[in-house]
Design an enzyme around this catalytic site. Structure first.
Site, PDB file in Angstrom:
ATOM      1  N   GLU A   1       0.808  -1.228   0.000  1.00  0.00           N
ATOM      2  CA  GLU A   1       0.000   0.000   0.000  1.00  0.00           C
ATOM      3  C   GLU A   1       0.839   1.276   0.000  1.00  0.00           C
ATOM      4  OE1 GLU A   1      -3.816   0.050   2.243  1.00  0.00           O
ATOM      5  OE2 GLU A   1      -3.046  -1.784   3.135  1.00  0.00           O
TER       6      GLU A   1
ATOM      7  N   HIS B   1       7.301 -26.512   4.897  1.00  0.00           N
ATOM      8  CA  HIS B   1       6.555 -27.688   4.446  1.00  0.00           C
ATOM      9  C   HIS B   1       5.970 -27.478   3.056  1.00  0.00           C
ATOM     10  CE1 HIS B   1       7.026 -29.590   8.388  1.00  0.00           C
ATOM     11  NE2 HIS B   1       7.001 -28.328   8.815  1.00  0.00           N
TER      12      HIS B   1
ATOM     13  N   LYS C   1     -13.679   0.265  -4.476  1.00  0.00           N
ATOM     14  CA  LYS C   1     -14.845   0.456  -3.604  1.00  0.00           C
ATOM     15  C   LYS C   1     -15.930   1.242  -4.351  1.00  0.00           C
ATOM     16  CE  LYS C   1     -12.505   0.039   0.925  1.00  0.00           C
ATOM     17  NZ  LYS C   1     -12.046   0.657   2.161  1.00  0.00           N
TER      18      LYS C   1
END
Ligand code: F6R
Length: 357
Positions: free
Chosen positions: A242, A258, A352
């Site tokens: 950001e 893993h 948005k």
């Protein structure tokens, strides 16, 4: 790739940092002090009858407060599970016996508001944290405890306002111990760190500026370790996204051993453009410390750079805040070095707006 501007030239930095994000970061120690005032004196809290679980509703810069709460309150003796809800669906285990924190800096984030409605329908005890918007008005209309925080900042620059009241609330409700004292001691520690990481400290003696310089032209891949170091790694990743507007990814030990450890074997050109930053601390689990050393040895020549950063502080809250502050400055310096204004997040705003159409 060279830095576009000098990180030691305050006037040049000001020509890129148009909304003074550096100035906002310099005020972070007082933000934590203010937030402590809000958290310790704030609204009356729900009855102390212990909830069976805790859910924190929040997205992005607000949602991370739930991750911080979960990691730090576990260290402070919290015995009930904490779930961070980052989406539209409240998990089925949240009910009348749950404590729910609804956290949204703007107060208008749709996922958080959706989950808030579900929590209220199920009769959960809800506490709100916001600077305004629909969340604050719903809290007032429904008589919910509201920690009202100052507006006018970017949510990601409001970490103190967003997570400190949560820890204070749990301590005031008798569910954890010692967090408030550690937050208090953190303020002075952060003031010292500001002198080390802040814009006045020159590059050669400033670890945040040096890291930013070394990240120019590379993709930051940030590794933490189970617990608060994993949260710090995800905070760094989000700040690189950001503030500096670069791709960045995070993971944590031992889980990454893993799967991800195997993944650095192909796409050599991509791997060489990555800079791995490993966040650690002096009391790292000895097996994790061994894993870090072996992993870095195995990855060896395949990645562009590796930097290890060790959290400093006399308690876990200080160590988390030290890392968060370091990462905030490093991400803003990286933005400036790339000629990028750290403040606007135009893509989030456009998204948005388009969702609202
Ligand atoms: C912007 C930022 C975002 C927002 C997110 C949710 O600085 O950090 O990640 O936090 O879009 O918005 P709020 O925090 O207003 O609920």
């Amino acid at each position: 790739m060279e830095e576009k501007i000098s990180l030691d030239d305050m006037a040049e930095m000001a020509t890129v940092d148009l909304s003074d994000m550096l100035g906002v970061l310099e005020k972070f120690p007082s933000q934590v002090r203010d937030a402590l005032g809000t958290g310790t004196s704030g609204p009356d809290l729900p009855p102390a009858a212990a909830p069976v679980n805790i859910a924190v509703l929040g997205m992005g810069g607000s949602g991370i407060s739930g991750d911080v709460l979960a990691a730090l309150s576990a260290e402070k003796g919290l015995t009930v599970p904490v779930a961070t809800v980052k989406g539209y669906s409240l998990p089925p285990f949240v009910g009348a016996d749950s404590l729910v924190f609804a956290v949204s800096y703007s107060g208008n984030t749709e996922e958080t508001l959706d989950c808030l409605d579900q929590a209220l329908e199920r009769g959960a005890r809800v506490i709100a944290v916001s600077s305004g918007g629909k969340l604050a008005s719903t809290a007032r209309d429904r008589g919910l405890p509201l920690f009202e925080i100052p507006g006018g900042l970017q949510p990601r620059a409001s970490l103190g306002y967003l997570f400190v009241p949560l820890l204070c609330a749990l301590e005031r409700m008798g569910m954890i111990e010692g967090a408030i004292a550690e937050l208090e001691s953190s303020v002075e520690m952060l003031e010292h760190r500001r002198a080390e990481y802040g814009p006045e400290a020159e590059l050669e003696s400033n670890p945040a500026k040096r890291l930013a310089r070394d990240l120019v032209g590379f993709m930051p891949v940030v590794y933490g370790a189970e617990g608060y170091l994993a949260v710090a790694a995800s905070r760094w990743k989000a700040q690189f996204n950001e503030m500096a507007k670069v791709p960045s990814f995070c993971n944590y030990f031992p889980e990454l051993n893993h799967n991800e450890t195997v993944g650095w074997q192909n796409l050599e050109d991509v791997c060489r453009r990555c800079h791995i930053v490993v966040l650690g601390e002096p009391a790292l689990h000895p097996r994790t410390e061994k894993r870090v050393k072996i992993t870095l040895d195995l990855l060896g020549g395949s990645v562009g750079h590796v930097t290890r950063v060790c959290a400093r502080g006399s308690n876990v809250v200080e160590r988390f805040l030290d890392l968060a502050y370091f990462g905030d400055f490093a991400s803003v310096y990286l933005a400036l070095a790339l000629g990028q204004d750290p403040t606007p997040v135009t893509r989030i705003e456009d998204l948005k707006k388009r969702l609202a159409e």
